[in-house]
Design a protein around this motif. Sequence first.
Motif, PDB file in Angstrom:
ATOM      1  N   LEU A 172      12.062  -3.704 -39.629  1.00 31.65           N
ATOM      2  CA  LEU A 172      12.891  -3.393 -38.468  1.00 31.65           C
ATOM      3  C   LEU A 172      13.962  -2.601 -38.818  1.00 31.65           C
ATOM      4  O   LEU A 172      14.579  -2.786 -39.819  1.00 31.65           O
ATOM      5  N   ILE A 173      14.223  -1.435 -37.871  1.00 21.01           N
ATOM      6  CA  ILE A 173      15.308  -0.533 -38.220  1.00 21.01           C
ATOM      7  C   ILE A 173      16.332  -0.904 -36.787  1.00 21.01           C
ATOM      8  O   ILE A 173      15.652  -1.181 -35.804  1.00 21.01           O
ATOM      9  N   VAL A 174      17.663  -1.132 -36.909  1.00 24.14           N
ATOM     10  CA  VAL A 174      18.483  -1.364 -35.778  1.00 24.14           C
ATOM     11  C   VAL A 174      19.616  -0.581 -35.688  1.00 24.14           C
ATOM     12  O   VAL A 174      20.194  -0.084 -36.763  1.00 24.14           O
ATOM     13  N   VAL A 175      19.597   0.270 -34.669  1.00 31.19           N
ATOM     14  CA  VAL A 175      20.707   1.396 -34.609  1.00 31.19           C
ATOM     15  C   VAL A 175      21.349   1.137 -33.383  1.00 31.19           C
ATOM     16  O   VAL A 175      20.909   0.542 -32.101  1.00 31.19           O
ATOM     17  N   GLY A 176      22.566   1.466 -33.083  1.00 27.92           N
ATOM     18  CA  GLY A 176      23.237   1.413 -31.702  1.00 27.92           C
ATOM     19  C   GLY A 176      22.942   2.768 -31.015  1.00 27.92           C
ATOM     20  O   GLY A 176      22.503   3.526 -31.460  1.00 27.92           O
TER      21      GLY A 176
ATOM     22  N   ARG B  60      16.485 -10.343 -21.443  1.00 25.27           N
ATOM     23  CA  ARG B  60      17.098 -10.603 -22.827  1.00 25.27           C
ATOM     24  C   ARG B  60      16.751  -9.616 -23.768  1.00 25.27           C
ATOM     25  O   ARG B  60      17.691  -9.000 -24.622  1.00 25.27           O
ATOM     26  N   LEU B  61      15.481  -9.170 -23.677  1.00 24.48           N
ATOM     27  CA  LEU B  61      15.189  -8.073 -24.701  1.00 24.48           C
ATOM     28  C   LEU B  61      13.918  -7.264 -24.008  1.00 24.48           C
ATOM     29  O   LEU B  61      13.128  -7.870 -23.483  1.00 24.48           O
ATOM     30  N   MET B  62      13.892  -5.844 -24.113  1.00 18.66           N
ATOM     31  CA  MET B  62      12.747  -5.149 -23.555  1.00 18.66           C
ATOM     32  C   MET B  62      11.853  -4.640 -24.751  1.00 18.66           C
ATOM     33  O   MET B  62      12.516  -4.002 -25.771  1.00 18.66           O
TER      34      MET B  62
ATOM     35  N   ILE C 267      20.310  -0.801 -29.463  1.00 18.71           N
ATOM     36  CA  ILE C 267      21.435  -1.823 -29.226  1.00 18.71           C
ATOM     37  C   ILE C 267      22.624  -1.069 -28.432  1.00 18.71           C
ATOM     38  O   ILE C 267      23.067  -0.215 -29.145  1.00 18.71           O
ATOM     39  N   ARG C 268      22.992  -1.612 -27.206  1.00 15.87           N
ATOM     40  CA  ARG C 268      24.045  -1.221 -26.414  1.00 15.87           C
ATOM     41  C   ARG C 268      25.153  -1.538 -26.834  1.00 15.87           C
ATOM     42  O   ARG C 268      25.288  -2.689 -27.015  1.00 15.87           O
TER      43      ARG C 268
ATOM     44  N   HIS D 282      18.365   4.113 -20.427  1.00 18.21           N
ATOM     45  CA  HIS D 282      18.919   3.567 -19.285  1.00 18.21           C
ATOM     46  C   HIS D 282      18.813   1.982 -19.120  1.00 18.21           C
ATOM     47  O   HIS D 282      19.555   1.530 -18.471  1.00 18.21           O
ATOM     48  N   ALA D 283      18.065   1.512 -20.020  1.00 16.57           N
ATOM     49  CA  ALA D 283      17.866  -0.167 -19.944  1.00 16.57           C
ATOM     50  C   ALA D 283      19.241  -0.678 -20.236  1.00 16.57           C
ATOM     51  O   ALA D 283      20.011  -0.495 -21.349  1.00 16.57           O
ATOM     52  N   PRO D 284      19.781  -1.724 -19.592  1.00 17.67           N
ATOM     53  CA  PRO D 284      21.030  -2.411 -19.979  1.00 17.67           C
ATOM     54  C   PRO D 284      21.004  -3.425 -21.208  1.00 17.67           C
ATOM     55  O   PRO D 284      22.065  -3.849 -21.637  1.00 17.67           O
ATOM     56  N   CYS D 285      19.962  -3.691 -21.526  1.00 16.68           N
ATOM     57  CA  CYS D 285      19.633  -4.771 -22.501  1.00 16.68           C
ATOM     58  C   CYS D 285      19.038  -3.946 -23.802  1.00 16.68           C
ATOM     59  O   CYS D 285      18.619  -2.982 -23.867  1.00 16.68           O
ATOM     60  N   PRO D 286      18.986  -4.776 -25.063  1.00 20.41           N
ATOM     61  CA  PRO D 286      18.571  -4.073 -26.072  1.00 20.41           C
ATOM     62  C   PRO D 286      17.126  -3.803 -25.951  1.00 20.41           C
ATOM     63  O   PRO D 286      16.250  -4.562 -25.325  1.00 20.41           O
ATOM     64  N   VAL D 287      16.781  -2.697 -26.600  1.00 19.95           N
ATOM     65  CA  VAL D 287      15.161  -2.221 -26.425  1.00 19.95           C
ATOM     66  C   VAL D 287      14.353  -1.934 -27.840  1.00 19.95           C
ATOM     67  O   VAL D 287      15.154  -1.498 -28.745  1.00 19.95           O
ATOM     68  N   VAL D 288      13.343  -2.642 -27.964  1.00 21.90           N
ATOM     69  CA  VAL D 288      12.735  -2.600 -29.073  1.00 21.90           C
ATOM     70  C   VAL D 288      11.360  -1.544 -29.015  1.00 21.90           C
ATOM     71  O   VAL D 288      10.892  -2.028 -28.110  1.00 21.90           O
TER      72      VAL D 288
END
Length: 291
Positions: free
Chosen positions: A256-260, A106-108, A290-291, A133-139
């Motif tokens: 937290l910072i969130v970017v595409g 779900r999350l890495m 986030i992808r 390369h991860a297909p899921c969101p990465v923090v």
Amino acid sequence: MTTRPAPVVTGYDGSPAGLAALDWATTEAVRLHAPLRIAEVFQLVIATRPSLGKTVPLATLRALRERGLNAIAEGIRLRHPALQVEAVLLDGVAAKQLVEEAAAARLMVLGSRGLGGWTGLMLGSVAMQVTMHAPCPVVVVPPDQRPRVADQPTVVVGVDGSQTSARAIGFAFEHADALGARVVAVHAWTSPYLTYVDGESMLQFDEEDVKESSRLLVAESVAGAVLDYPDVPWQTRLINGQAARAILRAGDSADLIVVGSRGRGGFAGLLVGSVSQHVLHHAPCPVAVIR
């Protein structure tokens, strides 16, 4: 037949950043009521120089690592009895194994730097490759987060109107709702380049029109998330300048910072854009890509 929920996976290697990532992942798994999977990669490093003293058999070294990993997992179970915790010691190349782990996650969650590589770099090669390369969101979690000065938990999200930005906004609002945090939606705008026609006249533009267009883009971009999370306070931050610097400036005291992973500019073939890479290398707090 019940389907097992996707886990929060964290890559662990015993480094300060790896420990910080483990704490972050544990908190997130508890919040999401999701299993926690701790993945450590046992990667053999062959030294070209002979070492003095006894040589530890490979099987013994692996058993010690496995025992230590299981002890960490057991400690988390004792602190969080309701949390399902699994620890796995994998063989192979760290980045490749963690990308494979991310396929069902779900999350890495990763530390920004591991035990190897060049210590002067802010972001290690494993974290960079997994983020790409991860297909899921990465923090990605730094080992030494700066103390916050904001009076309320803050989640900063970059907004540029792209599809990945839209998904980043949803992630940011969902996380802010759980934290009781506010969202700061950042959009960077730049003045049109000044050009000359026939060497005489200059391109004219109205700076207020540019600002208003930027403000409208942000409002339209966050509209759906605002409806989904009406209790989350949010504000727009418009900054004239380069996007990564604008996000980092707004996120200087963020939680937290969130970017595409990729915005509207740059080369479409790249998996991670220059803005997200720059933010990952310089952010003082955890960054979600986030992808």
